[in-house]
Design a protein around this motif. Structure first.
Motif, PDB file in Angstrom:
ATOM      1  N   TRP A  67       4.997  37.859  37.763  1.00 33.20           N
ATOM      2  CA  TRP A  67       5.972  38.097  36.710  1.00 33.20           C
ATOM      3  C   TRP A  67       6.092  36.883  35.802  1.00 33.20           C
ATOM      4  O   TRP A  67       5.132  36.520  35.146  1.00 33.20           O
ATOM      5  CB  TRP A  67       7.324  38.499  37.293  1.00 33.20           C
ATOM      6  N   PRO A  69       8.909  35.966  42.158  1.00 38.28           N
ATOM      7  CA  PRO A  69       7.772  36.485  42.941  1.00 38.28           C
ATOM      8  C   PRO A  69       7.932  36.308  44.450  1.00 38.28           C
ATOM      9  O   PRO A  69       7.303  37.039  45.223  1.00 38.28           O
ATOM     10  CB  PRO A  69       6.591  35.668  42.412  1.00 38.28           C
ATOM     11  N   LEU A 109       8.286  46.776  45.891  1.00 37.41           N
ATOM     12  CA  LEU A 109       6.858  47.092  45.814  1.00 37.41           C
ATOM     13  C   LEU A 109       6.163  46.862  47.147  1.00 37.41           C
ATOM     14  O   LEU A 109       5.230  47.593  47.510  1.00 37.41           O
ATOM     15  CB  LEU A 109       6.190  46.243  44.721  1.00 37.41           C
ATOM     16  N   GLN A 110       6.631  45.863  47.884  1.00 36.46           N
ATOM     17  CA  GLN A 110       6.034  45.557  49.182  1.00 36.46           C
ATOM     18  C   GLN A 110       6.239  46.698  50.174  1.00 36.46           C
ATOM     19  O   GLN A 110       5.391  46.941  51.040  1.00 36.46           O
ATOM     20  CB  GLN A 110       6.642  44.258  49.745  1.00 36.46           C
ATOM     21  N   ASN A 151       9.708  42.744  43.734  1.00 34.71           N
ATOM     22  CA  ASN A 151       8.515  42.593  44.566  1.00 34.71           C
ATOM     23  C   ASN A 151       8.760  43.058  45.994  1.00 34.71           C
ATOM     24  O   ASN A 151       7.840  43.545  46.667  1.00 34.71           O
ATOM     25  CB  ASN A 151       8.052  41.135  44.560  1.00 34.71           C
ATOM     26  N   THR A 163       6.614  41.068  31.199  1.00 37.98           N
ATOM     27  CA  THR A 163       7.919  40.990  31.864  1.00 37.98           C
ATOM     28  C   THR A 163       9.044  40.956  30.839  1.00 37.98           C
ATOM     29  O   THR A 163      10.077  41.629  30.999  1.00 37.98           O
ATOM     30  CB  THR A 163       7.996  39.744  32.755  1.00 37.98           C
ATOM     31  N   THR A 165       1.319  44.577  46.347  1.00 38.73           N
ATOM     32  CA  THR A 165       1.617  43.151  46.178  1.00 38.73           C
ATOM     33  C   THR A 165       2.061  42.912  44.739  1.00 38.73           C
ATOM     34  O   THR A 165       1.281  43.132  43.795  1.00 38.73           O
ATOM     35  CB  THR A 165       0.387  42.292  46.490  1.00 38.73           C
ATOM     36  N   GLY A 166       3.293  42.517  44.584  1.00 35.80           N
ATOM     37  CA  GLY A 166       3.839  42.320  43.243  1.00 35.80           C
ATOM     38  C   GLY A 166       3.210  41.146  42.528  1.00 35.80           C
ATOM     39  O   GLY A 166       2.774  40.176  43.166  1.00 35.80           O
TER      40      GLY A 166
END
Length: 308
Positions: free
Chosen positions: A161, A142, A151-152, A148, A171, A157-158
């Motif tokens: 997991w 994370p 995704l950012q 992540n 996951t 916001t990841g």
């Protein structure tokens, strides 16, 4: 007359050549027979025996009957591990079949360099499971994981997991898709066995691509899909290595990834309750056997073997 014929069959003896061939056959197959007896039959018998004892690998042990099995059904951790196993299995097996089928359909087209694409999608399935799990441990991190970070970039916001109890099992389900290459190859072979003349006839009759897939391709592919379902079901109950590597054998966070095989391992090699672990293994075997038999009874009748 029939009695005389049966007696003559029973009295018939092997010739010297038949006996010699049989003995030579035993000689050449003896390594496999000895290996089967020593490394499969003997451990299986002893496992069943130890499940009725207090065996712990240290010191003497005694026969305690059904105590291990009774304790198992009152073990909350066992039921929790079984729930986690079934949860992962219910989602990972159908999802894996769908993804493998989609890849097989994509790789069944005739285009330039298709062999390269097939190799690329197959390669992950031959990467050692432990190595893959270690790599994905960094991917799903994370703080500094690449997933992540990607995704950012899109302002998302990841999640945590594997560090989040709510996301740990999803996951593992996502991770299970990494190795669908083996199943993809099997389904690809099945797709190439679908008679082309039936496809052409359906197209001439005005059938859409979806109708051709549903009424022509799927029936001929059903034996391969059934095989994928059965093997996925059996493998799902034995899911172990990725969870062990990613959680250091603890089933964290908060026991959300404590699956049946991992809990069995903990009892056998961490708590040294070998008799209890063997009882757990036999109960798990019975569950797999019942689920497989039920699947055969429900699904097997719907499998079309006309292309076999």
């Amino acid at each position: 007359m029939s009695t005389i014929r049966v007696q003559s069959v029973h009295k018939r003896k092997w010739s010297s050549l038949q006996r010699r061939n049989f003995l030579w056959g035993l000689f050449f197959t003896s390594p496999a027979i000895i290996g089967l007896l020593l490394f499969t039959a003997y451990p299986l018998i002893m496992s069943f025996y130890y499940s009725f004892t207090s065996y712990s690998m240290f010191g003497p042990f005694k026969f305690i009957g059904l105590t291990n099995y009774i304790d198992l059904f009152g073990d909350d951790n066992w039921w929790s591990s079984l729930y986690n196993t079934v949860y992962i299995l219910i989602f990972s097996v159908p999802l894996g079949i769908i993804v493998a089928l989609m890849l097989a359909l994509l790789l069944n087209v005739k285009t330039k360099g298709i062999a390269v694409y097939r190799t690329i999608f197959y390669l992950p399935s031959i990467v050692p499971i432990v190595a893959s799990a270690v790599v994905f441990g960094y991917v799903f991190n994370p703080q500094y994981g690449i997933l992540n970070n990607i995704l950012q970039i899109f302002g998302i916001t990841g999640p945590g997991w594997l560090s989040s109890p709510d996301w740990a099992k999803p996951t593992l389900i996502i991770l299970s898709l990494w190795g669908v290459g083996n199943l993809m190859i099997i389904l690809l072979a099945g797709l190439q066995d679908v008679p082309r003349d039936l496809q052409d006839a359906a197209q001439v009759d005005g059938a859409t691509a979806w109708n051709r897939f549903r009424h022509v391709t799927l029936p001929f592919l059903s034996p391969h899909l059934f095989f994928a379902l059965i093997t996925g079901l059996i493998a799902g109950f034995q899911y172990f290595s990725p969870v062990f590597v990613l959680t250091n054998g603890n089933g964290d966070p908060a026991g959300s990834t404590l699956i049946a095989a991992l809990y069995l391992y903990q009892n056998a090699f961490r708590y040294f309750k070998v008799g209890y672990a063997n009882a757990m293994a036999w109960v798990l075997f019975i569950i797999i056997l019942l689920c497989t038999a039920l699947t055969f009874r429900i699904v097997a009748r719907r499998v079309y073997y006309g292309g076999a």
